[in-house]
Structures are given as structure tokens and as C-alpha cells.
Design an enzyme around this catalytic site. Structure first.
Site, PDB file in Angstrom:
ATOM      1  N   CYS A  93       0.797  -1.232   0.000  1.00  0.00           N
ATOM      2  CA  CYS A  93       0.000   0.000   0.000  1.00  0.00           C
ATOM      3  C   CYS A  93       0.832   1.286   0.000  1.00  0.00           C
ATOM      4  CB  CYS A  93      -1.001  -0.039   1.144  1.00  0.00           C
ATOM      5  SG  CYS A  93      -2.393   1.061   0.878  1.00  0.00           S
ATOM      6  N   HIS A 193      -3.645  -5.584   2.225  1.00  0.00           N
ATOM      7  CA  HIS A 193      -3.300  -5.719   3.649  1.00  0.00           C
ATOM      8  C   HIS A 193      -3.897  -7.028   4.162  1.00  0.00           C
ATOM      9  CE1 HIS A 193      -2.296  -1.419   4.017  1.00  0.00           C
ATOM     10  NE2 HIS A 193      -3.394  -1.163   3.327  1.00  0.00           N
TER      11      HIS A 193
HETATM   12  N1  GLN Z   1      -2.322   6.861   2.282  1.00  0.00           N
HETATM   13  C1  GLN Z   1      -2.448   5.971   1.155  1.00  0.00           C
HETATM   14  C2  GLN Z   1      -3.815   6.040   0.499  1.00  0.00           C
HETATM   15  O1  GLN Z   1      -4.798   6.298   1.148  1.00  0.00           O
HETATM   16  C3  GLN Z   1      -2.107   4.549   1.573  1.00  0.00           C
HETATM   17  C4  GLN Z   1      -3.034   3.968   2.616  1.00  0.00           C
HETATM   18  C5  GLN Z   1      -2.654   2.620   3.108  1.00  0.00           C
HETATM   19  O2  GLN Z   1      -1.459   2.265   3.243  1.00  0.00           O
HETATM   20  N2  GLN Z   1      -3.688   1.856   3.459  1.00  0.00           N
HETATM   21  O3  GLN Z   1      -3.912   5.808  -0.698  1.00  0.00           O
END
Ligand code: GLN
Length: 246
Positions: A93, A193
Site C-alpha cells: 500500500c 493488507h
Molecule cells: N495513504 C495511502 C492512500 O490512502 C495509503 C493507505 C494505506 O497504506 N492503506 O492511498
């Protein structure tokens, strides 16, 4: 064998218990008689990525990403060289976004990327959230991968970039392309995740195998029973399927 692992920014990027992926590597390696030597790397620390068999970067919110982005971008050349030399890498992510050319966050701030993956990311208005199911082909090893996505970023892959997988259910890189993640050699970036690896033992072993080869060994790993892991995979796949396609 001893597998050397660099865990980048563990104090900044650990959303949805992404740190659990390291625990899976550790356990699955130990069950085959291998050990992991894990080095946590924070901004400013010296790092020679080629000296590692596996590099790991977790996910994080825009605020944490902005704090580490310049440091990670400055390591771009070294990370690309390491991956070209066979170092395995998993980025989730926020880490996945920052290993591309850059990420423009929700408040418009432009964060530089490390340029390993051929993509750019821009935050959209609506977050892309839910269970995901992918069809994946890892150099002829076909499997499914499951996980949970929650991101504002839309990641646009260059035409010649190789995605990690094809979406069966969920949003993926940008909600429209039908693809998820990106792969360069033994480096994988993904939005998934969970943490990702407890319910994806095939993917965990593929990465472990690549790391063992880099360490001078073979990627032949004795099979494990994986009953709970397969059950968890099936539950996630079922949830993603009931959510339907994009
Ligand atoms: N901040 C990033 C987004 O919202 C990644 C979020 C995350 O790692 N879940 O796209």
C-alpha cells in the site's frame, strides 16, 4: 540458511498490522530450518540494500508517508540495483505507492518516489475499500491471492509495467484497469493488507524462495500443512466474491 531482511520504516509504515508479514516470513523460514536476521531501517540510517536478501516496506497513511518519502526516494538507485541483482522485495500500500515515481496525496502534497515500479499515484476523492481476490501468475506458478484494500490513491501503471495480478473481485490499482499491484523481478508491490501473507502461503513461500536463492541457497521449500492458512484464504476469497467485480 540465514536470510538477511531489511524492514524499512517499521515505526512509520505499519497499518493494518502489516508488520505481521515479517512474522510469517520468520515462522515459515524457521519451520524449514532457516533463520531471519531482521534490520529495522529508519530515516537517515545507512542501508546497502544489495546486502539484503529481502526488503520489506509496509503501508501507512499520507501523513506518515510524507515523513519518510524523501528518505526512501533518495535510496531509489540502491534499491533498483539490489532488485536487479535478485534481492526480493515486498511493499504494501503506502510503501507500494512510494516505490513508484511518486504519490500526490489527498491534500495535494507531492511526495517523491523511489522509481522501482513504473507507476504514478494520485489520491482520488472516494476511498477504494474491501476484500480483493486476484489471479496471479508468478513465472508460471499460477495461484490466487486475497487481501483487504483501503486506499485513496489511484495507481496508474505504465503500459509496459507488469501487474501482480488480474482482479477477480475488488478495485485494485485504480478501480478501472482490472489489475492489482506491480512486479519487477522478485519485487512485488500490492495494495493488499490483512496482513497479506498469513492467508497467502503460496506467495509467502515464493518470496522466501527468491530470498533464499539470493542468499546462495535453493528455492526448494519443504511443503507445510497450511490447513488454517488455506481456510483463511478461502474465507477471504468468498468474501471478495460475494462483494462482486469492480
Ligand atoms: N495513504 C495511502 C492512500 O490512502 C495509503 C493507505 C494505506 O497504506 N492503506 O492511498
Amino acid at each position: 540458511m540465514r536470510i538477511r531482511v531489511a524492514h524499512l520504516y517499521p515505526d512509520y509504515l505499519n497499518i493494518y498490522a502489516d508488520r505481521g508479514n515479517i512474522a510469517v516470513f520468520e515462522r515459515r523460514a524457521a519451520l524449514r530450518g532457516h533463520s531471519l536476521e531482521i534490520v529495522g531501517v529508519e530515516p537517515g540510517d545507512t542501508l546497502e540494500p544489495s546486502a539484503f536478501d529481502l526488503v520489506y516496506v509496509g503501508g501507512g497513511q499520507d501523513r506518515e508517508q510524507a515523513l519518510i518519502a524523501p528518505d526512501l526516494a533518495a535510496r531509489g538507485d540502491a534499491i533498483r540495483t539490489a532488485v536487479a541483482g535478485g534481492t526480493a522485495l515486498l511493499a504494501v500500500c503506502g510503501g507500494y505507492q512510494l516505490l513508484g515515481r511518486g504519490y500526490r496525496g489527498r491534500n495535494g502534497s507531492a511526495m517523491p518516489g523511489a522509481g522501482l515500479f513504473a507507476h504514478e499515484t494520485v489520491a482520488g476523492d472516494k476511498r477504494l475499500i474491501g476484500d480483493v481476490l486476484l489471479d496471479v501468475d508468478l513465472d508460471g506458478l499460477t495461484t490466487t491471492v486475497v487481501g483487504f484494500e483501503n486506499h485513496a490513491g489511484r495507481t496508474l501503471l505504465d503500459l509496459d509495467a507488469v501487474p501482480l495480478g488480474k482482479i477477480v473481485a475488488g478495485h485494485g490499482n485504480d478501480g478501472t484497469s482490472g489489475y492489482e499491484g506491480c512486479r519487477v523481478g522478485a519485487a512485488i508491490g500490492t495494495y493488499l493488507h490483512g496482513p497479506l501473507l498469513p492467508r497467502n502461503p503460496v506467495l509467502a513461500d515464493w518470496l522466501l524462495g527468491r530470498a533464499l536463492v539470493h542468499a546462495g541457497g535453493t528455492d526448494e521449500l519443504e511443503p507445510l500443512p497450511d490447513e488454517l492458512e488455506r481456510l483463511a484464504h478461502a474465507v477471504s476469497a468468498g468474501r471478495a466474491r460475494s462483494r462482486g467485480g469492480r
